[in-house]
Design a protein around this motif. Structure first.
Motif, PDB file in Angstrom:
ATOM      1  N   UNK A 269      -8.592   7.661  -2.177  1.00 55.88           N
ATOM      2  CA  UNK A 269      -7.316   7.484  -1.468  1.00 55.88           C
ATOM      3  C   UNK A 269      -6.263   7.095  -2.486  1.00 55.88           C
ATOM      4  N   UNK A 270      -5.079   7.711  -2.378  1.00 59.08           N
ATOM      5  CA  UNK A 270      -3.966   7.348  -3.242  1.00 59.08           C
ATOM      6  C   UNK A 270      -2.711   7.199  -2.407  1.00 59.08           C
ATOM      7  N   UNK A 271      -1.983   6.129  -2.695  1.00 55.98           N
ATOM      8  CA  UNK A 271      -0.706   5.894  -1.999  1.00 55.98           C
ATOM      9  C   UNK A 271       0.363   5.544  -3.024  1.00 55.98           C
ATOM     10  N   UNK A 272       1.451   6.294  -3.002  1.00 58.24           N
ATOM     11  CA  UNK A 272       2.608   5.970  -3.821  1.00 58.24           C
ATOM     12  C   UNK A 272       3.646   5.316  -2.923  1.00 58.24           C
ATOM     13  N   UNK A 273       4.215   4.195  -3.379  1.00 57.80           N
ATOM     14  CA  UNK A 273       5.097   3.414  -2.525  1.00 57.80           C
ATOM     15  C   UNK A 273       6.272   2.896  -3.343  1.00 57.80           C
ATOM     16  N   UNK A 274       7.308   2.435  -2.658  1.00 60.28           N
ATOM     17  CA  UNK A 274       8.480   1.856  -3.314  1.00 60.28           C
ATOM     18  C   UNK A 274       9.096   0.822  -2.387  1.00 60.28           C
ATOM     19  N   UNK A 275       9.755  -0.146  -2.977  1.00 60.57           N
ATOM     20  CA  UNK A 275      10.493  -1.126  -2.191  1.00 60.57           C
ATOM     21  C   UNK A 275      11.592  -0.431  -1.400  1.00 60.57           C
ATOM     22  N   UNK A 276      11.865  -0.940  -0.208  1.00 57.57           N
ATOM     23  CA  UNK A 276      12.912  -0.349   0.620  1.00 57.57           C
ATOM     24  C   UNK A 276      14.239  -0.318  -0.120  1.00 57.57           C
ATOM     25  N   UNK A 277      14.513  -1.359  -0.909  1.00 58.90           N
ATOM     26  CA  UNK A 277      15.771  -1.399  -1.659  1.00 58.90           C
ATOM     27  C   UNK A 277      15.668  -0.734  -3.026  1.00 58.90           C
ATOM     28  N   UNK A 278      14.511  -0.141  -3.336  1.00 55.27           N
ATOM     29  CA  UNK A 278      14.355   0.617  -4.571  1.00 55.27           C
ATOM     30  C   UNK A 278      14.148  -0.201  -5.826  1.00 55.27           C
ATOM     31  N   UNK A 279      13.961  -1.514  -5.711  1.00 53.29           N
ATOM     32  CA  UNK A 279      13.887  -2.355  -6.904  1.00 53.29           C
ATOM     33  C   UNK A 279      12.574  -2.212  -7.647  1.00 53.29           C
ATOM     34  N   UNK A 280      11.518  -1.782  -6.992  1.00 57.28           N
ATOM     35  CA  UNK A 280      10.239  -1.574  -7.669  1.00 57.28           C
ATOM     36  C   UNK A 280       9.467  -0.479  -6.946  1.00 57.28           C
ATOM     37  N   UNK A 281       8.456   0.028  -7.613  1.00 59.89           N
ATOM     38  CA  UNK A 281       7.601   1.045  -7.023  1.00 59.89           C
ATOM     39  C   UNK A 281       6.217   0.959  -7.623  1.00 59.89           C
ATOM     40  N   UNK A 282       5.273   1.712  -7.033  1.00 56.75           N
ATOM     41  CA  UNK A 282       3.921   1.629  -7.559  1.00 56.75           C
ATOM     42  C   UNK A 282       2.984   2.633  -6.936  1.00 56.75           C
ATOM     43  N   UNK A 283       1.731   2.531  -7.356  1.00 57.71           N
ATOM     44  CA  UNK A 283       0.690   3.398  -6.836  1.00 57.71           C
ATOM     45  C   UNK A 283      -0.589   2.582  -6.655  1.00 57.71           C
ATOM     46  N   UNK A 284      -1.242   2.792  -5.521  1.00 56.28           N
ATOM     47  CA  UNK A 284      -2.532   2.174  -5.213  1.00 56.28           C
ATOM     48  C   UNK A 284      -3.569   3.278  -5.103  1.00 56.28           C
ATOM     49  N   UNK A 285      -4.721   3.057  -5.764  1.00 54.10           N
ATOM     50  CA  UNK A 285      -5.804   4.030  -5.693  1.00 54.10           C
ATOM     51  C   UNK A 285      -7.089   3.323  -5.288  1.00 54.10           C
ATOM     52  N   UNK A 286      -7.874   3.999  -4.475  1.00 52.06           N
ATOM     53  CA  UNK A 286      -9.170   3.475  -4.047  1.00 52.06           C
ATOM     54  C   UNK A 286     -10.194   4.596  -4.085  1.00 52.06           C
ATOM     55  N   UNK A 287     -11.351   4.288  -4.647  1.00 50.75           N
ATOM     56  CA  UNK A 287     -12.480   5.222  -4.643  1.00 50.75           C
ATOM     57  C   UNK A 287     -13.686   4.504  -4.065  1.00 50.75           C
ATOM     58  N   UNK A 288     -14.342   5.124  -3.109  1.00 50.68           N
ATOM     59  CA  UNK A 288     -15.555   4.591  -2.488  1.00 50.68           C
ATOM     60  C   UNK A 288     -16.669   5.598  -2.727  1.00 50.68           C
ATOM     61  N   UNK A 289     -17.785   5.132  -3.260  1.00 44.57           N
ATOM     62  CA  UNK A 289     -18.878   6.050  -3.584  1.00 44.57           C
ATOM     63  C   UNK A 289     -20.218   5.381  -3.307  1.00 44.57           C
ATOM     64  N   UNK A 290     -21.164   6.177  -2.825  1.00 43.63           N
ATOM     65  CA  UNK A 290     -22.528   5.685  -2.678  1.00 43.63           C
ATOM     66  C   UNK A 290     -23.152   5.502  -4.059  1.00 43.63           C
ATOM     67  N   UNK A 291     -24.008   4.509  -4.170  1.00 44.45           N
ATOM     68  CA  UNK A 291     -24.798   4.300  -5.389  1.00 44.45           C
ATOM     69  C   UNK A 291     -26.263   4.278  -5.000  1.00 44.45           C
ATOM     70  N   UNK A 292     -27.131   4.158  -5.995  1.00 45.71           N
ATOM     71  CA  UNK A 292     -28.555   4.199  -5.717  1.00 45.71           C
ATOM     72  C   UNK A 292     -29.014   3.115  -4.756  1.00 45.71           C
ATOM     73  N   UNK A 293     -28.412   1.911  -4.859  1.00 45.93           N
ATOM     74  CA  UNK A 293     -28.862   0.816  -4.011  1.00 45.93           C
ATOM     75  C   UNK A 293     -27.801   0.360  -3.026  1.00 45.93           C
TER      76      UNK A 293
END
Length: 575
Positions: A69-93
């Motif tokens: 999952x990826x989300x790009x976002x910004x402050x309503x007033x435009x003062x900052x912005x960013x990106x959040x990423x999440x990866x979920x995966x099965x592992x052996x255990x």
């Protein structure tokens, strides 16, 4: 319950399930066991308000045994912005969650917080063993607090390891130093791991030379233990329910006991019934005697007083305000109000009560209030606060040393803001934190919330509390007539002192000897056969603006199915 507008997607990856809502990960479960309540990445301003952001783009990709999952976002007033990423995966255990957030600002922005916040659930966690990995590599063996901790349970966190109902949880953080607070202080049903440490200077800069680059890895393994069924019902007595009043917000005097807050110099209203008096004075206690004389015509059954600096929040280690401490006022109150019980505590939240509790040997009762929107204000977060009240009341009893709990106002919106100069302005009536003007107060949502608080108070052995103010933003009465919460207060008045059984889940129930209240926090609730009473739903809400709505003939409600935020007021003993 979460409204559909708030949910982007339900995700299942092997043994992991979660919700993606407004860019956050919520209700993260492994084998059906909740291991994290929420992962978010807020930016808090200098007054601890949450900076609003907008989503610029987001994408979900799912494959065999994985999700990103990826989300790009910004402050309503435009003062900052960013990106959040999440990866979920099965592992052996088990499974692995890899999370990252990056934020940038072209010019410096003063913030009190920027970056990951992890909320840990209470069920299967409170009182259990916890391993804390510190930034220097040292491990600390401790426990999640059982009673609510007034200060941070853990500092200098680089990782956490614990077990929830057989599920092993290992969390590692990078990019910042984290610490933990017990969010039950603010009635959030969680512990919170956040950055950055409060001991560091605030505010600090988010800007070109100070971007945010943080990562969190969560590894899940083990097997969930079999679920325990047949929990004992929550039994208690229905408390006295009052309305709160103060100058400027007391146009409607309602037929309930009153909690009256005054400052010397205020005009004292004419009230016929019992009054719990709350007094705020300056450090010199100027005008206290004159106010007591003005209140002589009232039936003051309980009284509490604080100096104005104690309306603000202070860290457990201080510094504390100069001048009289709360217990210093108790002897003066006893002399000025000889017929009244004298209380101790605060006029704000349990947070402040927990950090400055009264001396049980000096007072007759303990008091504090509550709000649901200190940290988050979406519907799900507000409803989740009800799940913290059991611990709040239990911790309060422990501090009160056997003295009764005569509590103040419990509402969605804030009556006052201990953490900033004032409540956050909300002219658009959005669902945002730290506001007095919450849009849900006028409707059935606030009434259902009040039933939830009342159910917790029944189970928590609370003697009395307020569930609304008379009028104004937190009022039981509005320009169009009474609001749905008015009927909760009125019906509860008839149940006062009765033995009751309470249930607090997706359906809130209070079953007493002469009747009960059922409030739906989700869809699909059916009333028992033979039930009679009054149904407050979207169709009856206009009619229910009349104060005498509960005087109308009752109806046969047996088998009626409630929708979300419908309420039923039922007569007679309930099954």
């Amino acid at each position: 319950m979460m409204t559909k507008a708030e949910v982007l997607r339900d995700v299942t990856v092997g043994r992991v399930s979660l919700l993606i809502a407004d860019g956050d990960l919520r209700r993260i479960r492994f084998d059906g066991v909740e291991v994290l309540r929420r992962v978010s990445y807020p930016v808090r301003d200098e007054g601890w308000g949450t900076c609003p952001v907008v989503t610029l783009a987001e994408a979900v990709e799912e494959g065999a045994g994985r999700m990103s999952y990826e989300r790009r976002f910004a402050a309503v007033d435009g003062r900052f912005g960013g990106v959040f990423r999440a990866e979920v995966a099965e592992t052996g255990d088990g499974a692995r969650l890899a999370l990252s957030v990056a934020m940038d600002a072209p010019q410096e922005v003063a913030v009190n917080r920027a970056g990951f916040t992890l909320l840990h659930p209470l069920e299967g966690v409170a009182g259990q063993a916890l391993t804390v990995m510190h930034s220097g590599g040292k491990k600390e063996e401790t426990v999640w607090p059982s009673l609510i901790s007034p200060s941070q349970p853990a500092f200098d966190i680089a990782g956490l390891a614990h077990e929830v109902a057989g599920v092993r949880v290992a969390i590692a953080m990078t990019g910042e130093v984290f610490e933990m607070e017990d969010q039950r202080n603010w009635t959030d049903a969680s512990y919170k791991t956040y950055c950055r440490p409060l001991a560091l200077p605030l505010p600090y800069a988010l800007g070109p030379d100070a971007p945010v680059r943080q990562g969190v890895e969560v590894r899940l393994s083990g097997r969930a233990l079999p679920a325990v069924s047949g929990e004992a019902p929550l039994r208690g007595v229905v408390p006295e329910v009052a309305v709160a009043m103060e100058p400027g917000l007391a146009a409607a005097v309602l037929p309930f006991p009153v909690q009256l807050r005054l400052t010397p110099g205020d005009a004292v209203p004419d009230l016929a019934g019992p009054v719990q008096l709350e007094i705020v004075v300056n450090e010199g206690l100027d005008g206290l005697e004159a106010l007591a004389r003005d209140c002589a015509r009232l039936d003051v059954v309980r009284v509490t007083a604080l100096t104005a600096p104690y309306l603000k929040s202070h860290q457990p280690e201080g510094p504390w305000p100069a001048g009289p401490k709360p217990m210093d006022l108790v002897p003066k109150l006893r002399a000025l109000f000889p017929q009244a019980a004298v209380g101790g505590g605060v006029l704000t939240n349990f947070t402040e009560f927990n950090r400055c509790p009264p001396d049980p040997a000096l007072v007759d009762f303990a008091t504090w209030g509550g709000t649901a929107v200190v940290h988050a204000a979406d519907d799900l977060s507000v409803i989740e606060t009800l799940g913290a009240l059991e611990a709040v009341f239990a911790s309060g009893h422990a501090l009160a040393g056997g003295k009764p709990l005569h509590l103040g106002l419990f509402s969605i919106g804030m009556r006052s803001n201990p953490y900033a100069a004032e409540c956050v302005a909300n002219p658009a009536l959005d669902r945002i934190a730290m506001v007095r003007d919450d849009p849900r107060q006028v409707g059935r949502f606030a009434a259902c919330f009040a039933v939830g608080v009342l159910a917790a108070a029944v189970a928590g052995n609370v003697a009395s509390l307020a569930l609304a103010m008379t009028d104004g933003p937190l009022g039981a009465v509005g320009p169009q007539g009474v609001r749905p919460v008015f009927h909760v207060l009125r019906f509860a008045r008839g149940l006062r002192g009765q033995a009751a059984v309470a249930g607090l889940d997706d359906t809130v129930t209070i079953k007493a000897q002469s009747g009960g209240i059922i409030a739906a926090l989700g869809d699909g609730v059916s009333l028992p056969q033979g039930a009679r009473g009054w149904l407050l739903n979207a169709y009856s809400e206009t009619c229910a603006q009349r104060a005498d709505w509960l005087d109308m003939p009752s109806q046969n409600l047996g088998g009626v199915r409630l929708s979300a935020f419908d309420l039923a007021f039922l007569t007679g003993a309930l099954p």
